[in-house]
Design an enzyme around this catalytic site. Sequence first.
Site, mmCIF file in Angstrom:
data_model
loop_
_atom_site.group_PDB
_atom_site.id
_atom_site.type_symbol
_atom_site.label_atom_id
_atom_site.label_comp_id
_atom_site.label_asym_id
_atom_site.label_seq_id
_atom_site.Cartn_x
_atom_site.Cartn_y
_atom_site.Cartn_z
ATOM 1 N N THR A 1 -0.021 1.548 0.519
ATOM 2 C CA THR A 1 -0.158 1.840 1.952
ATOM 3 C C THR A 1 1.165 1.658 2.696
ATOM 4 O OG1 THR A 1 -2.449 1.100 1.842
ATOM 5 C CG2 THR A 1 -1.453 1.210 4.030
ATOM 6 N N ILE A 2 1.787 0.509 2.514
ATOM 7 C CA ILE A 2 3.024 0.214 3.246
ATOM 8 C C ILE A 2 4.218 0.871 2.565
ATOM 9 C CG2 ILE A 2 4.542 -1.641 4.078
ATOM 10 C CD1 ILE A 2 1.784 -1.502 5.520
ATOM 11 N N SER B 1 3.226 -9.788 9.321
ATOM 12 C CA SER B 1 2.067 -8.910 9.132
ATOM 13 C C SER B 1 1.859 -7.987 10.335
ATOM 14 C CB SER B 1 0.810 -9.741 8.909
ATOM 15 O OG SER B 1 0.314 -10.219 10.144
ATOM 16 N N CYS B 2 1.008 -7.014 10.122
ATOM 17 C CA CYS B 2 0.746 -6.012 11.168
ATOM 18 C C CYS B 2 0.272 -6.669 12.466
ATOM 19 C CB CYS B 2 -0.295 -5.026 10.675
ATOM 20 S SG CYS B 2 -1.725 -5.824 9.944
ATOM 21 N N ASN B 3 -0.656 -7.603 12.351
ATOM 22 C CA ASN B 3 -1.162 -8.272 13.550
ATOM 23 C C ASN B 3 -0.086 -9.125 14.208
ATOM 24 O OD1 ASN B 3 -3.970 -7.570 13.913
ATOM 25 N ND2 ASN B 3 -4.332 -8.531 11.937
ATOM 26 N N ARG C 1 -9.741 -4.944 11.158
ATOM 27 C CA ARG C 1 -10.388 -3.951 10.284
ATOM 28 C C ARG C 1 -10.613 -4.620 8.928
ATOM 29 N NH1 ARG C 1 -7.468 -5.117 6.704
ATOM 30 N NH2 ARG C 1 -5.646 -4.060 5.860
ATOM 31 N N HIS D 1 -6.949 -2.667 13.998
ATOM 32 C CA HIS D 1 -7.311 -3.983 14.515
ATOM 33 C C HIS D 1 -7.376 -3.892 16.052
ATOM 34 C CE1 HIS D 1 -6.199 -5.702 10.615
ATOM 35 N NE2 HIS D 1 -4.940 -5.325 10.753
ATOM 36 N N GLN E 1 -2.868 -0.966 11.513
ATOM 37 C CA GLN E 1 -2.400 -1.863 10.454
ATOM 38 C C GLN E 1 -1.569 -1.151 9.402
ATOM 39 O OE1 GLN E 1 -5.566 -0.822 10.688
ATOM 40 N NE2 GLN E 1 -6.008 0.109 8.706
HETATM 41 N N1 NAI Z 1 -2.264 -2.484 4.505
HETATM 42 C C1 NAI Z 1 -2.018 -3.148 5.595
HETATM 43 O O1 NAI Z 1 -2.759 -3.051 6.576
HETATM 44 C C2 NAI Z 1 -0.827 -4.031 5.707
HETATM 45 C C3 NAI Z 1 -0.296 -4.678 4.630
HETATM 46 N N2 NAI Z 1 0.765 -5.530 4.799
HETATM 47 C C4 NAI Z 1 1.327 -6.249 3.670
HETATM 48 O O2 NAI Z 1 2.104 -5.332 2.900
HETATM 49 C C5 NAI Z 1 2.040 -5.683 1.520
HETATM 50 C C6 NAI Z 1 1.542 -4.498 0.728
HETATM 51 O O3 NAI Z 1 0.232 -4.184 1.180
HETATM 52 P P1 NAI Z 1 -0.413 -2.736 0.959
HETATM 53 O O4 NAI Z 1 0.621 -1.681 1.054
HETATM 54 O O5 NAI Z 1 -1.583 -2.681 1.854
HETATM 55 O O6 NAI Z 1 -0.920 -2.863 -0.537
HETATM 56 P P2 NAI Z 1 -1.431 -1.683 -1.477
HETATM 57 O O7 NAI Z 1 -2.393 -2.305 -2.412
HETATM 58 O O8 NAI Z 1 -1.829 -0.498 -0.683
HETATM 59 O O9 NAI Z 1 -0.108 -1.272 -2.265
HETATM 60 C C7 NAI Z 1 0.519 -2.115 -3.187
HETATM 61 C C8 NAI Z 1 1.147 -1.263 -4.277
HETATM 62 O O10 NAI Z 1 1.878 -2.105 -5.146
HETATM 63 C C9 NAI Z 1 1.559 -1.734 -6.501
HETATM 64 N N3 NAI Z 1 1.815 -2.888 -7.352
HETATM 65 C C10 NAI Z 1 0.988 -3.880 -7.706
HETATM 66 N N4 NAI Z 1 1.620 -4.764 -8.509
HETATM 67 C C11 NAI Z 1 2.872 -4.320 -8.658
HETATM 68 C C12 NAI Z 1 4.016 -4.796 -9.359
HETATM 69 N N5 NAI Z 1 3.977 -5.924 -10.072
HETATM 70 N N6 NAI Z 1 5.176 -4.075 -9.294
HETATM 71 C C13 NAI Z 1 5.239 -2.942 -8.575
HETATM 72 N N7 NAI Z 1 4.180 -2.449 -7.889
HETATM 73 C C14 NAI Z 1 3.018 -3.127 -7.920
HETATM 74 C C15 NAI Z 1 0.111 -1.296 -6.436
HETATM 75 O O11 NAI Z 1 -0.208 -0.480 -7.525
HETATM 76 C C16 NAI Z 1 0.124 -0.523 -5.108
HETATM 77 O O12 NAI Z 1 0.585 0.806 -5.302
HETATM 78 C C17 NAI Z 1 1.165 -6.951 1.456
HETATM 79 O O13 NAI Z 1 2.007 -8.081 1.564
HETATM 80 C C18 NAI Z 1 0.313 -6.830 2.716
HETATM 81 O O14 NAI Z 1 -0.165 -8.062 3.161
HETATM 82 C C19 NAI Z 1 1.384 -5.675 6.018
HETATM 83 C C20 NAI Z 1 0.916 -5.013 7.105
HETATM 84 C C21 NAI Z 1 -0.261 -4.202 7.058
HETATM 85 O O1 X15 Z 2 -1.260 -7.788 7.599
HETATM 86 C C1 X15 Z 2 -2.420 -7.446 7.800
HETATM 87 O O2 X15 Z 2 -3.345 -8.150 8.477
HETATM 88 P P1 X15 Z 2 -3.175 -9.653 8.981
HETATM 89 O O3 X15 Z 2 -2.115 -9.626 10.056
HETATM 90 O O4 X15 Z 2 -4.509 -9.980 9.558
HETATM 91 O O5 X15 Z 2 -2.773 -10.503 7.816
HETATM 92 C C2 X15 Z 2 -2.916 -6.222 7.129
HETATM 93 O O6 X15 Z 2 -3.911 -5.596 7.912
HETATM 94 C C3 X15 Z 2 -3.399 -6.580 5.745
HETATM 95 O O7 X15 Z 2 -4.498 -7.406 5.878
HETATM 96 P P2 X15 Z 2 -5.480 -7.695 4.644
HETATM 97 O O8 X15 Z 2 -4.874 -8.875 3.928
HETATM 98 O O9 X15 Z 2 -6.774 -8.005 5.309
HETATM 99 O O10 X15 Z 2 -5.512 -6.445 3.801
#
Ligand code: NAI
Ligand code: X15
Length: 335
Positions: free
Chosen positions: A13-14, A140-142, A169, A221, A300
């Site tokens: 996602t990010i 984080s996003c929030n 969310r 959110h 988010q």
């Molecule tokens: N989705 C959201 O709403 C938000 C997420 N974050 C933070 O951003 C970070 C990433 O979150 P998302 O993008 O939502 O996660 P996600 O699950 O959508 O993406 C993570 C990606 O990393 C890959 N991955 C897993 N293990 C790996 C490894 N060892 N090496 C390389 N790639 C690997 C997964 O296959 C996936 O493609 C987390 O720290 C999360 O808390 C921050 C703001 C908002």
């Molecule tokens: O950074 C986020 O939320 P957070 O500010 O509530 O930790 C993202 O929405 C990821 O949250 P999640 O850990 O519920 O997937």
Amino acid sequence: MSKVKVAINGYGTIGKRVADAVTMQDDMEIIGVAKTRPNYEAFVAHDKGYDVYTLADRVDAMTSAGIPAAGTVEDMISKADVVVDCTPGGVGEKNKALYEKAGVKAIWQGGEDHDLAGCSFNAEANYAEALGKDFVRVVSCNTTGLCRVIYPLDQEYGVKKVRVTLMRRAADPNDIKTGPINAIVPNPIKLPSHHGPDVKSVIPHINITSTAVKLPTTLMHLHTLNIELEKECTADDVKAIFAKQPRVRMVGQGITSTAEVMELGKDLGRPRGDMWENCVWEDSVTMYEGELYFFQAIHQESDVIPENVDAIRAMMELESDGAKSVAKTNKAMGL
Ligand SMILES: NC(=O)C1=CN([C@@H]2O[C@H](COP(=O)(O)OP(=O)(O)OC[C@H]3O[C@@H](n4cnc5c(N)ncnc54)[C@H](O)[C@@H]3O)[C@@H](O)[C@H]2O)C=CC1
Ligand SMILES: O=C(OP(=O)(O)O)[C@H](O)COP(=O)(O)O
């Protein structure tokens, strides 16, 4: 001047959004993205022209699935000036030794703890703190959404105390595994939630406490804020401050829900329908017995994306003035 070389470790996602936002800038470029599996996102990354790297034991699997792997994660890191780690929360921490060994700068996301990087970042509030740093965490996003409104109010009127309730969310739209689907979940039950302390990791002197619940929605959110200010001001004064913020959008015009905010993102032609700014309901901005109240919606999936671009610029010392970096990032992204 040659462009700063950026690698994305974790293309979910990010990660995929940071890759596209970096590509829009004229002072940095993507040299590769790392995916663990050859899924649809990996195919799109390849089709977009990104070099796709993977874990050492998956290179053959990636290539035989039809995505010619450019090498291992270690190979990718060795070519980068800075890695943006967008692996799931808690996974990024394990990669620190890898980055240290390669002598490469790294950015983590809000799923990791502050102590991992030692510098938690929001472009508006503490850009200068990240100048030249090797390790930074974009909050984080929030927390990003909170910093964007609390910091300017504190600058202008002084913030005595913030109380915030976050209605979060439950899962991202593409997440078919996470709930709840029919419940409201106090999360965490033990208070405060991490968001208040996280704001203090960026702006340490702010007195803030936060509670959070998860709701069965995937779109955005929503925050209810209540802020006591040191100096007197009116709701119009607050609206005027928010209107000047480069990553705050005042909404009204029939927008009464997060669903309509997301529709606006699509109507604006934003990539993936993203809404990079905080959306503050103009009509909600109210002063009651000297205290400020308002609602804001936070997308988010996307609000931290421009912050990652600014963090790269600060760490690589491409720009010493945070406001100039924010303006440059926004212009390139069309924000
Ligand atoms: N989705 C959201 O709403 C938000 C997420 N974050 C933070 O951003 C970070 C990433 O979150 P998302 O993008 O939502 O996660 P996600 O699950 O959508 O993406 C993570 C990606 O990393 C890959 N991955 C897993 N293990 C790996 C490894 N060892 N090496 C390389 N790639 C690997 C997964 O296959 C996936 O493609 C987390 O720290 C999360 O808390 C921050 C703001 C908002
Ligand atoms: O950074 C986020 O939320 P957070 O500010 O509530 O930790 C993202 O929405 C990821 O949250 P999640 O850990 O519920 O997937």
